[in-house]
Write an enzyme that holds these catalytic residues in place. Structure first.
Site, mmCIF file in Angstrom:
data_model
loop_
_atom_site.group_PDB
_atom_site.id
_atom_site.type_symbol
_atom_site.label_atom_id
_atom_site.label_comp_id
_atom_site.label_asym_id
_atom_site.label_seq_id
_atom_site.Cartn_x
_atom_site.Cartn_y
_atom_site.Cartn_z
ATOM 1 N N LYS A 31 0.864 -1.185 0.000
ATOM 2 C CA LYS A 31 0.000 0.000 0.000
ATOM 3 C C LYS A 31 0.899 1.233 0.000
ATOM 4 O O LYS A 31 1.923 1.284 0.700
ATOM 5 C CB LYS A 31 -0.882 0.009 1.251
ATOM 6 C CG LYS A 31 -1.603 1.339 1.503
ATOM 7 C CD LYS A 31 -2.675 1.627 0.453
ATOM 8 C CE LYS A 31 -3.303 3.004 0.674
ATOM 9 N NZ LYS A 31 -4.273 3.349 -0.401
ATOM 10 N N CYS A 48 -2.428 9.879 -6.316
ATOM 11 C CA CYS A 48 -3.503 9.595 -5.367
ATOM 12 C C CYS A 48 -4.560 10.696 -5.492
ATOM 13 O O CYS A 48 -4.256 11.878 -5.278
ATOM 14 C CB CYS A 48 -3.010 9.532 -3.930
ATOM 15 S SG CYS A 48 -4.376 9.214 -2.792
HETATM 16 C C1 ERO Z 1 -2.501 6.289 -2.561
HETATM 17 C C2 ERO Z 1 -3.785 6.671 -2.485
HETATM 18 C C3 ERO Z 1 -4.792 6.168 -3.410
HETATM 19 C C4 ERO Z 1 -6.073 5.905 -2.952
HETATM 20 C C5 ERO Z 1 -6.503 6.151 -1.556
HETATM 21 O O1 ERO Z 1 -5.819 5.720 -0.598
HETATM 22 O O2 ERO Z 1 -7.569 6.804 -1.436
HETATM 23 N N1 ERO Z 1 -7.034 5.447 -3.801
HETATM 24 C C6 ERO Z 1 -6.756 5.244 -5.135
HETATM 25 O O3 ERO Z 1 -7.634 4.809 -5.918
HETATM 26 N N2 ERO Z 1 -5.509 5.486 -5.595
HETATM 27 C C7 ERO Z 1 -4.507 5.944 -4.805
HETATM 28 O O4 ERO Z 1 -3.374 6.141 -5.302
#
Ligand code: ERO
Length: 310
Positions: free
Chosen positions: A44, A129
Site C-alpha cells: 500500500k 492519489c
Molecule cells: C494512494 C492513495 C490512493 C487511494 C486512496 O488511498 O484513497 N485510492 C486510489 O484509488 N488510488 C490511490 O493512489
C-alpha cells in the site's frame, strides 16, 4: 506457455500482481499475496506517518467496477521498510514498494531511507492519489512531476517506477512522456491509477455511496478498462526504453491479454482482487493460458504491444 516477465531488473514468474492499495496494507494482507498464485506483490502506498485515512464508507463496489476515497490509510513507511528488510528475497516473487508522500520532502525522506537500507525491492513513487483532500494529483502537474523526478532520481540511482493517473488528451501523453524520457533510471510506468473524482449515487436513497468528499472518489474496475488500455498503449509507444505495467479493468484472462497486446509487461488487479480475493490470480492465469493456447502464442513476447490498427 511462459507467463514470466521482467521489470526494473527483477524477474516475475508470472505477470500478475495486486494493484497497490488492495490486499497490501498489513503484513497479513501481504502474506495472502505471498501465498497466492501472483507473480509479485506491491505494498500500500506509504506516507511518512501512519494514517487512518478517510471516514467510511470509503470503498463501494459498483455494477461495473468500484469507487473509493480511502484517503491513503497506511501503516507509515517504517512499517513497510521493516517488511522489506525481513522479506525473503530468495522467494520467486520480487517485492515492490509504493511510496506516496504528501510532499516532495516526504518522498525524499522515504526514498533516502529505502536507498540507505540497500534492499533488492523495487521502489515505485505514486504520483496519482486522487483522494487526499486538498492535495492535487502530482501526475496532472507536469512541472511539479518533473521537479519531483529531478529531486528523487538522483537519490534513488537504481531502476524505479512511477504510478500515473489516467490522461485523456494526446498532448498530455506527449508532455508526460517527454519528461519521463529524460530519466534513465525510470524503468517503468504503471498505468492507470483510478479515474479521479467520480460520483456514485444511490437511486432509491438519492444519496452518494461514499462518505468522503461529498461522495467524490476514484473509479476502478471494468468501467475503466478502455481508458487503461489507451494509457498503456500511449506510453508503450512513447517510452521505447521503458516498460509499462498495466492496471485497470481486469476481470478475466481476456483483459490481461488486451493489456499485454496494448504493451503491458506486467498486469495488476485491483477491484476484482478486492471483490474475489487472492484466488483470483490462479483463475485468471488459467484463463490467460487458455487464450494463448487457443491463439497459438507460447510467450508474452509473441504478442506484447502488437495491437493492430486499421
Ligand atoms: C494512494 C492513495 C490512493 C487511494 C486512496 O488511498 O484513497 N485510492 C486510489 O484509488 N488510488 C490511490 O493512489
Amino acid at each position: 506457455v511462459d507467463l514470466s516477465t521482467s521489470i526494473a531488473g527483477v524477474h516475475l514468474p508470472n505477470l500478475l500482481f495486486n494493484a497497490s492499495g488492495v490486499c497490501c496494507q498489513t503484513t497479513d494482507d501481504l502474506k495472502q499475496m505471498q501465498d497466492s498464485a501472483s507473480g509479485s506483490l506491491i505494498t500500500k502506498s506509504a506516507t511518512c506517518a501512519q494514517r487512518e485515512g478517510n471516514p467510511s464508507p470509503r470503498y463501494v463496489p459498483l455494477p461495473t467496477g468500484s469507487i473509493n476515497s480511502m484517503g491513503l490509510p497506511n501503516e507509515g513507511y517504517q512499517y513497510y521498510l521493516d517488511y522489506a528488510k525481513s522479506y525473503d528475497y530468495s522467494s520467486p516473487k520480487p517485492l515492490f514498494i509504493s511510496l506516496s508522500g504528501l510532499s516532495l520532502a516526504e518522498n525524499k525522506t522515504m526514498c533516502e531511507a529505502f536507498v540507505a537500507a540497500k534492499l533488492p525491492c523495487v521502489l515505485e513513487i505514486n504520483f496519482s492519489c486522487p483522494n487526499v483532500p486538498g492535495k492535487p494529483q502530482l501526475g496532472y502537474d507536469m512541472e511539479a512531476m518533473e521537479a519531483a523526478l529531478n529531486t528523487l532520481a538522483p537519490i534513488l540511482r537504481q531502476p524505479f517506477g512511477i504510478k500515473l493517473p489516467p490522461y485523456f488528451d494526446i498532448a498530455h501523453f506527449d508532455a508526460a512522456a517527454a519528461i519521463f524520457n529524460k530519466f534513465d533510471d525510470l524503468a517503468y510506468v504503471t498505468c492507470i491509477n483510478s479515474v479521479g473524482n467520480g460520483l456514485a449515487i444511490d437511486f432509491e436513497t438519492e444519496t452518494a455511496l461514499i462518505k468522503p468528499k461529498d461522495g467524490f472518489g476514484g473509479l476502478g474496475g471494468f468501467m475503466v478498462l478502455n481508458t487503461a488500455l489507451a494509457n498503456v498503449n500511449a506510453f508503450h509507444r512513447r517510452l521505447p526504453t521503458k516498460k509499462v505495467i498495466g492496471v485497470g479493468g481486469v476481470t478475466s484472462g481476456k483483459e490481461v491479454f488486451l493489456h499485454v497486446l496494448a504493451g503491458a509487461s506486467a498486469v495488476q488487479i485491483g477491484t476484482t482482487l478486492k471483490e474475489e480475493g487472492p484466488a483470483v490470480f490462479a483463475r485468471i492465469l488459467k484463463e490467460l493460458e487458455e487464450i494463448m493456447e487457443k491463439k497459438g502464442y507460447t510467450s508474452l513476447e509473441d504478442f506484447r504491444g502488437k495491437v493492430k490498427t486499421l
